[in-house]
Design a protein around this motif. Structure first.
Motif, PDB file in Angstrom:
ATOM      1  N   ARG A 399       0.819  -1.214   0.000  1.00  0.00           N
ATOM      2  CA  ARG A 399       0.000   0.000   0.000  1.00  0.00           C
ATOM      3  C   ARG A 399       0.851   1.262   0.000  1.00  0.00           C
ATOM      4  O   ARG A 399       2.011   1.236   0.423  1.00  0.00           O
ATOM      5  CB  ARG A 399      -0.878   0.054   1.257  1.00  0.00           C
ATOM      6  CG  ARG A 399      -1.812  -1.109   1.424  1.00  0.00           C
ATOM      7  CD  ARG A 399      -3.059  -0.944   0.607  1.00  0.00           C
ATOM      8  NE  ARG A 399      -4.007  -1.990   0.908  1.00  0.00           N
ATOM      9  CZ  ARG A 399      -4.941  -2.390   0.077  1.00  0.00           C
ATOM     10  NH1 ARG A 399      -5.043  -1.849  -1.114  1.00  0.00           N
ATOM     11  NH2 ARG A 399      -5.777  -3.343   0.418  1.00  0.00           N
ATOM     12  N   THR A 400       0.225   2.333  -0.434  1.00  0.00           N
ATOM     13  CA  THR A 400       0.807   3.660  -0.251  1.00  0.00           C
ATOM     14  C   THR A 400      -0.279   4.515   0.396  1.00  0.00           C
ATOM     15  O   THR A 400      -1.436   4.105   0.472  1.00  0.00           O
ATOM     16  CB  THR A 400       1.205   4.304  -1.595  1.00  0.00           C
ATOM     17  OG1 THR A 400       0.004   4.506  -2.353  1.00  0.00           O
ATOM     18  CG2 THR A 400       2.156   3.428  -2.374  1.00  0.00           C
ATOM     19  N   VAL A 401       0.109   5.722   0.807  1.00  0.00           N
ATOM     20  CA  VAL A 401      -0.870   6.600   1.432  1.00  0.00           C
ATOM     21  C   VAL A 401      -1.985   6.946   0.442  1.00  0.00           C
ATOM     22  O   VAL A 401      -3.124   7.203   0.814  1.00  0.00           O
ATOM     23  CB  VAL A 401      -0.179   7.881   1.966  1.00  0.00           C
ATOM     24  CG1 VAL A 401      -1.186   8.844   2.566  1.00  0.00           C
ATOM     25  CG2 VAL A 401       0.834   7.500   3.035  1.00  0.00           C
ATOM     26  N   ASP A 403      -3.613   4.996  -1.214  1.00  0.00           N
ATOM     27  CA  ASP A 403      -4.672   3.979  -1.174  1.00  0.00           C
ATOM     28  C   ASP A 403      -5.644   4.191  -0.015  1.00  0.00           C
ATOM     29  O   ASP A 403      -6.517   3.358   0.212  1.00  0.00           O
ATOM     30  CB  ASP A 403      -4.051   2.585  -1.013  1.00  0.00           C
ATOM     31  CG  ASP A 403      -3.182   2.222  -2.184  1.00  0.00           C
ATOM     32  OD1 ASP A 403      -3.424   2.760  -3.267  1.00  0.00           O
ATOM     33  OD2 ASP A 403      -2.262   1.405  -2.019  1.00  0.00           O
ATOM     34  N   THR A 404      -5.489   5.287   0.701  1.00  0.00           N
ATOM     35  CA  THR A 404      -6.265   5.483   1.929  1.00  0.00           C
ATOM     36  C   THR A 404      -7.751   5.223   1.735  1.00  0.00           C
ATOM     37  O   THR A 404      -8.374   4.529   2.511  1.00  0.00           O
ATOM     38  CB  THR A 404      -6.069   6.924   2.442  1.00  0.00           C
ATOM     39  OG1 THR A 404      -4.674   7.155   2.573  1.00  0.00           O
ATOM     40  CG2 THR A 404      -6.736   7.124   3.788  1.00  0.00           C
ATOM     41  N   GLN A 407      -9.013   1.200  -0.676  1.00  0.00           N
ATOM     42  CA  GLN A 407      -8.507  -0.125  -0.360  1.00  0.00           C
ATOM     43  C   GLN A 407      -9.493  -1.184  -0.834  1.00  0.00           C
ATOM     44  O   GLN A 407     -10.691  -1.053  -0.625  1.00  0.00           O
ATOM     45  CB  GLN A 407      -8.304  -0.259   1.142  1.00  0.00           C
ATOM     46  CG  GLN A 407      -7.211   0.639   1.655  1.00  0.00           C
ATOM     47  CD  GLN A 407      -7.069   0.559   3.169  1.00  0.00           C
ATOM     48  OE1 GLN A 407      -7.770  -0.180   3.835  1.00  0.00           O
ATOM     49  NE2 GLN A 407      -6.155   1.323   3.695  1.00  0.00           N
TER      50      GLN A 407
ATOM     51  N   PRO B 346      -1.699   7.822   8.835  1.00  0.00           N
ATOM     52  CA  PRO B 346      -0.843   7.706   7.646  1.00  0.00           C
ATOM     53  C   PRO B 346       0.167   6.565   7.763  1.00  0.00           C
ATOM     54  O   PRO B 346       0.455   5.872   6.786  1.00  0.00           O
ATOM     55  CB  PRO B 346      -0.129   9.055   7.587  1.00  0.00           C
ATOM     56  CG  PRO B 346      -0.973   9.969   8.365  1.00  0.00           C
ATOM     57  CD  PRO B 346      -1.635   9.155   9.420  1.00  0.00           C
ATOM     58  N   VAL B 349      -1.710   3.313   7.201  1.00  0.00           N
ATOM     59  CA  VAL B 349      -2.132   3.166   5.800  1.00  0.00           C
ATOM     60  C   VAL B 349      -0.944   2.737   4.942  1.00  0.00           C
ATOM     61  O   VAL B 349      -1.060   1.861   4.084  1.00  0.00           O
ATOM     62  CB  VAL B 349      -2.732   4.492   5.274  1.00  0.00           C
ATOM     63  CG1 VAL B 349      -2.918   4.431   3.772  1.00  0.00           C
ATOM     64  CG2 VAL B 349      -4.064   4.767   5.939  1.00  0.00           C
ATOM     65  N   ALA B 350       0.195   3.350   5.201  1.00  0.00           N
ATOM     66  CA  ALA B 350       1.366   3.056   4.367  1.00  0.00           C
ATOM     67  C   ALA B 350       1.956   1.679   4.662  1.00  0.00           C
ATOM     68  O   ALA B 350       2.442   1.000   3.756  1.00  0.00           O
ATOM     69  CB  ALA B 350       2.428   4.131   4.572  1.00  0.00           C
ATOM     70  N   THR B 355      -6.570  -0.655   6.468  1.00  0.00           N
ATOM     71  CA  THR B 355      -6.692   0.246   7.621  1.00  0.00           C
ATOM     72  C   THR B 355      -8.135   0.721   7.753  1.00  0.00           C
ATOM     73  O   THR B 355      -8.737   1.151   6.765  1.00  0.00           O
ATOM     74  CB  THR B 355      -5.769   1.474   7.445  1.00  0.00           C
ATOM     75  OG1 THR B 355      -4.463   1.012   7.139  1.00  0.00           O
ATOM     76  CG2 THR B 355      -5.724   2.301   8.709  1.00  0.00           C
ATOM     77  N   ILE B 357     -10.406   3.524   9.105  1.00  0.00           N
ATOM     78  CA  ILE B 357     -10.141   4.921   9.413  1.00  0.00           C
ATOM     79  C   ILE B 357     -11.275   5.501  10.244  1.00  0.00           C
ATOM     80  O   ILE B 357     -12.412   5.563   9.782  1.00  0.00           O
ATOM     81  CB  ILE B 357      -9.968   5.724   8.113  1.00  0.00           C
ATOM     82  CG1 ILE B 357      -8.809   5.147   7.308  1.00  0.00           C
ATOM     83  CG2 ILE B 357      -9.726   7.180   8.398  1.00  0.00           C
ATOM     84  CD1 ILE B 357      -8.809   5.558   5.878  1.00  0.00           C
TER      85      ILE B 357
END
Lengths: 608, 461
Positions: A399-401, A403-404, A407, B346, B349-350, B355, B357
């Motif tokens: 994942r990267t940020v 993908d917040t 997902q 953050p 998530v990374a 995650t 939220i």
């Protein structure tokens, strides 16, 4: 079997031994390319009183020989190989689904992980999966043992655990199978083949479990060595080997037939899968194939080089027609019929079809109803296929940020109708429809292709023959598939999104062998003439929110091929929604049927 | 001697305004008026007055008046009831005496000069008070105490009219919640958006089973009184049920003893519910330490030694979030995190696979249990959020329009209404005073426009 040089193969004889009919085709090298030249068929003779499958094979091949003016069966009753100028063939190949085909039971630790992989391996090898046993299938051990005892599979595939992973659970699964002592379908002296394709660390323990009780344990590489990767090849190959060595050897006459063939006999669905994979690989396209039968519907797909096959055991047009009506519900079936029908009469018709499977529709109304049932059977089968053809589950994600908010779980379907290039139909109701337009319409309504998709049908169910041929001569198989196997119906251009009724859906401009331009509005269908062999370039300008392949509202340019139906433009949107109101639904469906000339009398269609 | 006595007497008579050392020389405030503050519990009285005539800067720059002292006395209720009649004739016996002792009577409050009102927040409901105001000056000078026209009685109101909008919105949300609860109970379908992190629970536990490795659940570092920990325990229940079904080993290290106890009971109930009490191992749910980094080190050690195939972080996390997530990532575990700590999101998530939220984390309970009451409540709360978002957008829009088109009365009134009535405490009816002020402002704008018009025309010519 001796290795044959593909370049030396000029005459190919192939048979498919079905449950009722043995179909034979002759492929010859004509004018620098391989073509299917003749075909013949005869009743299958695997059952008593003949109890020798080769009799049906010889009968069908003799028919071809008479048609081709070529002696294919020698005086000794065997197929003549190699070929001479006037007799014999260079290679004889065969597939078989006689006696119900290959029936398997599979087991794994987790239903969605190793058990799903085992099911994929079994289905890919062309078998019917009778049941899937897993540690989390919700059944108590005694229920699982009872189920295994009740089934009479040809073989069992056990998987479970990654390499170095759980051994206990795999042994537990094995300990369910061993005491159940499942009995094979054929032969009392036949040891039940067990293929173990699980955690390599558990091999000894599993071997010990199956050391007694008359099992024939075969160990192959783990089909899920790590959860991130499937390794189905060794298990599939072993299934084929056992199919030949054990299952086929037990069926009457197959030992003789195996001596005639120049390549291993394959289960019919496995061969169909092979030819679709070969074509997808050679042409670099995504393909979906469907074979709708009386009892089952097989769906095959190749998306991004990943092959999947599903068998919908209770979706068919004769034995399973009642189940289709029950599962789809009668209102859903009737929505495709543009007039009122008496439900009681329909139910009688359905039951009649179930107990007399060879009945064919006698009236236009009966034909329309049957094709409506076919639409629902295909739709449900494709839905099941989408649910099964997924990415692997239990895989670690990166994942990267970014993908917040987007997902997604693993295990998403890989079936993407927008990326579909070729949709191939086979099976009685599709192949033998009075008009090709009906086949095309059924395919579009059931599969809901998006963007630009080529539609075709396997007119004489030649794909199994070509599947096994692809294993010895891929080029010949691909050429015959392209030129003789498929009858191209045309190309469908279908808008994805929800166009507003009566408002612009997309504009088109066709250039090439035929030229035309115009607009398609929401809810409208149109048929443009583009004959077999003709091609054109179509430029599509979709309205906002409508996707034709390049994204919502983006212009698309594609090459389109003609066919017996032509170029179909579909502005109904996806997912396809029919009006709830019955009378409105009827008029809408009638409008679509008229637009595609689906039930126009042949005399009118040709303008006589 | 006699003459001296006469002179002293004469001096005493000539100083009537000096009482007990206080000099009463200033002019007092006028129009003193006390009123009950509406829409309260009867604890406040607002006193207003007109400023003293001397409340201004003198020619020499000095101020004769420093401020005002507010005095209060309790009067009998019966007399207060008659105050209306007495008001016309003056305060009479309810008022403050002429010889009021400014030092013996402590004021209830003081305000500086130029202030003409005072809010007394220390009154008893249903008690009659008489208020008096005296101006105070430098050197202990006072004005006479100006009494209010009438006593005042603070009353408790059962409905706070100013918060009627709040009440209406609350009622709408409550009705919607109740409706959806009953709707769900009757079998109605309430769609909850798929939450990937919760969907992946079975996948993560399944991975552990296939790999023969444990599942590690970290319920945060705060105690059970933190709502995030409670939400985490709810998710733990679901994870434990899945672990029982899949026969996976579940380990829960905790940082608080109470959390450990709760987690043990939760997991035991889950295993029992799945018919696997034999698979429950109390020792797998253990207490490490209250210390943040001691706990982190302990969990890290467990990760490195046991290499769990799935790690869950559900609760309140601080600096340890990334340390844990990175360690689990390095051992190839599927990680699912859920927290409402914005600063840690953050990192999760990374580094994690999935995650939850904030709101997703708190919605987990309803999502996982599929309980109609929880689902209905979730749906009702969603409607509340929709209303809040709608008001926010409408308010922003009106405020922007009011700036762009300041002369438009409907827009200005609508903005005023949203701000002061719906979001403020002016109640249902628009405040006439504020509307009047707005009218005045609009009139001035129009006049300014009319003044500017000829100039423009002239300029144009």
């Amino acid at each position: 079997m001796t290795k044959i040089d593909p370049d030396q193969i000029k005459v190919i004889l192939a048979t498919d031994c079905g449950s009722t009919t043995t179909k034979a085709i002759l492929i010859q090298y004509v004018d620098g390319e391989y073509r299917q030249t003749h075909r013949g068929e005869a009743p299958t003779t695997v059952e008593k009183p003949f109890a020798d499958v080769t009799m049906g094979v010889v009968n069908s091949v003799t028919e071809i020989g008479e048609l081709a003016g070529r002696q294919l069966v020698g005086d000794d009753g065997r197929i003549i190989t190699p070929a001479t100028d006037t007799a014999g063939c260079d290679i004889y190949i065969s597939t078989s689904s006689a006696g119900g085909g290959l029936q398997m039971m599979v087991a794994g630790v987790i239903a969605e992980m190793t058990a799903a992989s085992a099911k994929r391996a079994a289905l890919g090898a062309g078998s019917i999966v009778m049941d899937v046993i897993a540690a989390n299938d919700g059944r108590r051990p005694h229920d699982q043992i009872q189920r295994i005892r009740d089934l009479r599979p040809d073989m069992i595939l056990i998987s479970g655990g990654t390499d170095g992973g759980t051994a206990d659970k795999v042994v537990q699964i094995s300990e369910l199978v061993a005491p159940a002592k499942p009995q094979p379908r054929f032969g009392s002296d036949y040891s039940m083949p067990i293929i173990y394709a699980g955690n390599k660390d558990a091999r000894d323990a599993v071997s010990e479990v199956f050391s007694e009780g008359g099992f024939d344990l075969q160990i192959v590489d783990n089909l899920r060595p790590v959860l991130e990767r499937e390794n189905l090849g060794p298990a599939r190959d072993k299934i084929h080997d056992i199919f030949l060595e054990h299952v086929m050897a037990q069926a009457p006459g197959y030992d003789k037939l195996m001596g005639w063939t120049g390549a291993p006999i394959m289960p019919t669905p496995g061969a169909v899968g092979d030819i679709l994979q070969t074509v997808a690989r050679i042409q670099d396209i995504n393909v979906v194939g469907v074979d709708i039968g009386g009892a089952t519907t097989d769906v095959f797909s190749v998306f991004d080089k990943t092959f999947n096959r599903t068998v919908s055991a209770n979706l068919g047009m004769s034995y399973s027609i009642s189940n289709v009506c029950a599962e789809a519900t009668m209102p859903n079936v009737l929505r495709w019929v543009p007039f009122d029908m008496n439900e009681r009469e329909l139910r009688n018709h359905v039951k009649n079809k179930m107990i007399r499977p060879t009945t064919i529709p006698q009236t236009k109304e009966a034909l329309m109803f049957e094709q409506a049932v076919a639409r629902e059977a295909l739709r449900l089968a494709y839905k099941q296929h989408k649910e099964f053809a997924t990415t692997l589950k239990g895989v670690q994600q990166q994942r990267t940020v970014g993908d917040t908010f987007s997902q997604q779980t693993s295990g998403q379907t890989i079936v993407n109708n927008m990326a579909l290039d070729l949709l191939v139909a086979s099976g009685g109701v599709l192949s033998h429809a009075p008009r090709m337009h009906q086949t095309a319409m059924m395919l579009i309504d059931a599969f809901e292709p998006e963007g630009v998709t080529m539609l075709a049908k396997d007119s004489i169910f030649m794909m199994p023959h070509l599947g096994v041929l692809s294993s010895v001569h891929a080029k010949a198989a691909e050429q015959v598939f392209d030129r003789d196997c498929l009858v191209y119906l045309g190309t469908s251009v279908c808008a994805a999104g929800q166009p507003k009724p009566g408002k612009l859906c997309f504009k088109y401009e066709l250039t090439g062998d035929k030229t035309d331009s115009g607009e398609i509005t929401g809810g409208e269908m149109s048929l443009l003439p583009l004959d077999q062999g003709e091609t054109g370039t179509i430029t599509l300008s979709p309205a906002r929110g409508i996707n034709l392949g390049e994204g919502p509202g983006k212009k698309v340019q594609r090459t389109v091929h003609g066919g017996t139906v032509g170029l179909i433009l579909d502005g109904r949107g996806r997912p396809l929604a029919l009006p709830e109101d019955r009378s409105s639904c009827q008029s809408t469906v009638q409008k679509w049927l008229n637009a595609l000339e689906v039930y126009v009398e042949e005399a009118q269609a040709v303008g006589v | 001697m006699t003459r001296a006595l006469v002179l002293l007497l004469a001096l005493l008579v000539s100083l009537p305004s000096v009482t007990r050392g206080q000099v009463v020389t200033l002019a007092g405030p006028t129009d003193v008026f006390a009123e009950d503050v509406p829409d309260d519990i009867g604890g406040q009285v607002l006193v207003k007055w007109s400023l003293s005539s001397e409340d201004h800067l003198a020619a020499d720059g000095s101020r004769p008046i420093n401020g005002y002292a507010i005095y209060r006395k309790v009067v009998p209720s019966a007399l207060a009831l008659e105050s209306g009649a007495e008001a016309a004739a003056g305060p009479g016996e309810l008022g403050f005496a002429d010889d009021f002792d400014y030092e013996a009577n402590q004021p209830v409050g003081t305000v500086p000069y130029s202030v003409s009102q005072f809010l007394d927040e220390n009154v008893e409901p249903d008690v009659a008070y008489m208020y008096g105001i005296a101006a105070t000056g430098p050197g202990g000078t006072y004005s006479p105490v100006s009494s209010a026209a009438a006593p005042v009685i603070a009353k408790m109101e059962y409905i706070n009219q100013g918060k009627l909008w709040f009440f209406i919105i609350m009622m709408i949300i409550s009705i919607v919640i109740v409706y959806f609860v009953f709707y769900a109970k009757r079998g109605g379908k309430i769609k909850v958006r798929p939450i990937a992190g919760l969907e992946a629970v079975t996948e993560a536990v399944g991975r552990s089973t296939e790999m023969g490795k444990p599942v590690l659940f970290v319920p945060g570092i705060l105690d059970i009184n933190d709502i995030q920990t409670v939400a985490g325990i709810t998710v733990l229940s679901n994870v434990a049920r899945t672990a029982a079904q899949y026969d996976a080993e579940l380990k829960v290290p905790t940082a608080r003893s109470l959390v450990m106890t709760t987690a043990r009971e939760t997991v035991e109930a889950a295993y029992l519910g799945e018919g696997r009490p034999d698979a429950y191992n109390e020792d797998n749910i253990y207490y490490l330490t209250d210390e943040q980094f001691g706990y982190t080190a302990g969990v890290q050690g467990a990760m490195v030694r046991e290499k769990p195939a799935a790690c869950f972080y559900m609760g309140a996390f601080y600096a340890e979030s990334l340390i844990l997530a990175e360690t689990a990532n390095s051992i190839g575990a599927i990680q699912i995190a859920g927290t409402a700590m914005p600063s840690q999101l953050p990192f999760f998530v990374a580094a994690c696979d999935y995650t939850l939220i904030g709101e997703e984390f708190f919605a987990a309970s309803a999502y996982l249990s599929n309980d109609p009451e929880q689902l209905g409540s979730l749906k009702g709360q969603d409607l509340g959020k929709v209303i809040a978002a709608f008001l926010l957008i409408l308010g922003c829009l009106l405020a922007t329009l009011a700036t762009v088109v300041p002369a438009s009365k409907p827009i200005r009134v609508a903005e005023l209404y949203i701000k002061n009535n719906v979001l403020g405490e002016d109640g249902l009816v628009p405040n006439e005073l504020k509307i009047a002020v707005l009218d005045g402002e609009l009139n001035r704008l129009m006049e300014a426009d009319q003044d500017a018009q000829p100039a423009i025309q002239e300029g144009g010519n």
